[in-house]
Write a protein that holds these residues in place. Structure first.
Motif, mmCIF file in Angstrom:
data_model
loop_
_atom_site.group_PDB
_atom_site.id
_atom_site.type_symbol
_atom_site.label_atom_id
_atom_site.label_comp_id
_atom_site.label_asym_id
_atom_site.label_seq_id
_atom_site.Cartn_x
_atom_site.Cartn_y
_atom_site.Cartn_z
ATOM 1 N N GLY A 139 0.807 -1.206 0.000
ATOM 2 C CA GLY A 139 0.000 0.000 0.000
ATOM 3 C C GLY A 139 0.842 1.258 0.000
ATOM 4 N N ARG A 140 1.936 1.249 0.725
ATOM 5 C CA ARG A 140 2.841 2.401 0.755
ATOM 6 C C ARG A 140 3.337 2.731 -0.647
ATOM 7 N N GLU A 141 3.768 1.703 -1.387
ATOM 8 C CA GLU A 141 4.307 1.935 -2.722
ATOM 9 C C GLU A 141 3.233 2.442 -3.686
ATOM 10 N N HIS A 142 2.003 1.927 -3.548
ATOM 11 C CA HIS A 142 0.922 2.429 -4.398
ATOM 12 C C HIS A 142 0.596 3.880 -4.065
ATOM 13 N N ALA A 143 0.733 4.258 -2.807
ATOM 14 C CA ALA A 143 0.503 5.660 -2.431
ATOM 15 C C ALA A 143 1.596 6.557 -2.999
ATOM 16 N N ILE A 144 2.840 6.106 -2.967
ATOM 17 C CA ILE A 144 3.945 6.869 -3.549
ATOM 18 C C ILE A 144 3.714 7.039 -5.049
ATOM 19 N N ALA A 145 3.340 5.948 -5.717
ATOM 20 C CA ALA A 145 3.081 6.016 -7.153
ATOM 21 C C ALA A 145 1.941 6.980 -7.459
ATOM 22 N N TRP A 146 0.870 6.895 -6.685
ATOM 23 C CA TRP A 146 -0.284 7.795 -6.868
ATOM 24 C C TRP A 146 0.140 9.245 -6.716
ATOM 25 N N ALA A 147 0.955 9.531 -5.718
ATOM 26 C CA ALA A 147 1.391 10.906 -5.463
ATOM 27 C C ALA A 147 2.232 11.437 -6.612
ATOM 28 N N CYS A 148 3.022 10.584 -7.246
ATOM 29 C CA CYS A 148 3.838 11.013 -8.380
ATOM 30 C C CYS A 148 2.994 11.144 -9.656
ATOM 31 N N GLU A 149 2.094 10.192 -9.868
ATOM 32 C CA GLU A 149 1.275 10.207 -11.078
ATOM 33 C C GLU A 149 0.358 11.423 -11.142
#
Length: 421
Positions: free
Chosen positions: A10-20
């Protein structure tokens, strides 16, 4: 930028979402693989295991900017004994502690008896957030020491009391900036009962009478100064888990990466471009980038598999209200004020202990909690575990947001009874 996020939770998906959301092209991979500087502009490692294994060192060798500390620096998380020794030597306030070698039960029991106060028992090494035992009495303390000692080196620490908070600092080697303070919920059960987990929910900003910049000065800057003076500047996230005791803030732990689930709560509050902040850190110029935080609050609720944290059962179909089983994972927005972050998911089925998280956003914590629980109530899989009391520590948020979230009042009453017990 082309950003590679290493990990899969979940942490990595949140990081990806924040960048996207700022227009960057993002990929998520379990490992670095054979990528080169021609393939990506920035690597953001998620899990501590990747950092401890040396992903930042390998990125440096390949000349790829990496937002994360070296393997040697990651010892600040991979060894609690080292972390305590370093913090103590730098004057960072924390509990009285002692480290013991694997199997050294007699020495640990003798130290505890001489210390004469309640202690916490921690494995020295990485344990995915589950290597901490907080015994309630002498009998439980004896048992905790005896059960932990055979597992590896371990640490006994003075048991502190007070509200906890998570300080996540973005570091460029000499300077750090603080993200909004968060509070997480480690125990599996409502009212903070049952065994520790990797985290069952979080909220931000934590409504605490502390200044994040002052916390940076006390708990982060000494670490940055130490590594800078040693010729190896610390770049990446430095996470300080703190307890606000009657004698002032005290260090509970350091982590060398974004927290989980704190990241899912904190990053949606960030209006600034996370990738730009991260690349600035790799270039030693975080002070040149303005960190902008949106008003309001967030609340993150984690859905866990049955049997978690001891022996999670996986393979159950996940259903999301309004989407088919095959398409739901492509939709990060459950409703205008709720974001879904997958974690232990594969082919539309549960594939890990913590399966997913839903983060609600609102003008205040009560509204954010309401949005989070509306969102999580649209998710289902067999014997799903969630806590209905995320945010109960925040003044004024618990009782009001139970009603706002449509939570069963009897269930809420049981949680209150556990909290007061």
């Amino acid at each position: 930028m082309r950003v590679l996020v290493v990990g899969g939770g979940g942490r990595e998906h949140a990081i990806a979402w924040a960048c996207e959301r700022h227009g960057h092209t993002v990929s998520i991979a379990a490992e670095l693989g054979d990528v080169t500087v021609d393939d990506v502009d920035l690597v953001i490692p998620g899990p501590e295991s990747a950092l401890v294994a040396g992903i930042a060192d390998e990125c440096s060798f390949r000349k790829i900017p990496c937002f994360g500390p070296t393997s040697k620096q990651s010892r600040i998380e991979s060894s609690k004994g080292y972390s305590r020794q370093l913090a103590t030597s730098l004057g960072v306030p924390g509990p009285v502690y002692q480290r013991f070698e694997e199997g050294d039960v007699d020495a640990a029991l003798a130290w505890w008896a001489e210390f004469g106060r309640p202690v916490v028992v921690k494995l020295d090494g990485l344990a995915a957030g589950k290597g901490v035992l907080v015994p309630g009495d002498d009998e439980q303390t004896d048992a905790a020491i005896r059960s932990t000692a055979p597992l590896g080196p371990f640490v006994l620490e003075e048991r502190l009391t007070g509200p906890e908070c998570s300080l996540l600092a973005l570091c460029d080697g000499t300077t750090a900036v603080a993200l909004p303070l968060a509070q997480d919920h480690k125990r599996i059960g409502e009212g903070d009962t049952g065994p520790n987990t990797g985290g069952m929910g979080a909220y931000a900003p934590a409504p605490l009478a502390v200044d994040p910049d002052e916390l940076l000065t006390v708990f982060v800057q000494p670490i940055l100064d130490y590594y800078a003076s040693s010729g190896s500047p610390y770049v990446g996230v430095l996470y300080a888990g703190l307890m606000l005791t009657a004698d002032g803030p005290r260090l509970i732990e350091y982590n060398c990466r974004f927290g989980d689930p704190e990241t899912q709560a904190v990053l949606p509050l960030l209006d600034s471009d996370l990738a730009e902040l991260a690349i600035a850190c790799t270039q030693g110029r975080i002070a040149d980038v303005h960190l902008e935080v949106r008003p309001g609050a967030t609340c993150t609720v984690v859905a866990a598999a049955p049997g978690y944290p001891d022996a999670p059962s996986t393979g159950a179909a996940i259903r999301l209200r309004g989407f088919s089983t095959t398409e739901w994972a492509n939709h990060s927005s459950l409703e205008p004020d709720a974001i879904l972050f997958p974690a232990g998911v594969a082919d539309g089925k549960t594939a890990g202990g913590r399966v997913l998280a839903v983060t609600g956003l609102g003008d205040d914590l009560a509204a954010a909690r309401a949005a989070a629980y509306r969102g999580i109530d649209g998710v289902s899989f067999a014997n799903m575990q969630i806590r209905r009391d995320i945010g109960w520590r925040a003044p004024g948020a618990f009782l009001t947001s139970y009603a706002a979230a449509g939570v069963d009042i009897d269930e809420g009453g049981r949680a209150v009874e556990r909290m007061s017990g």
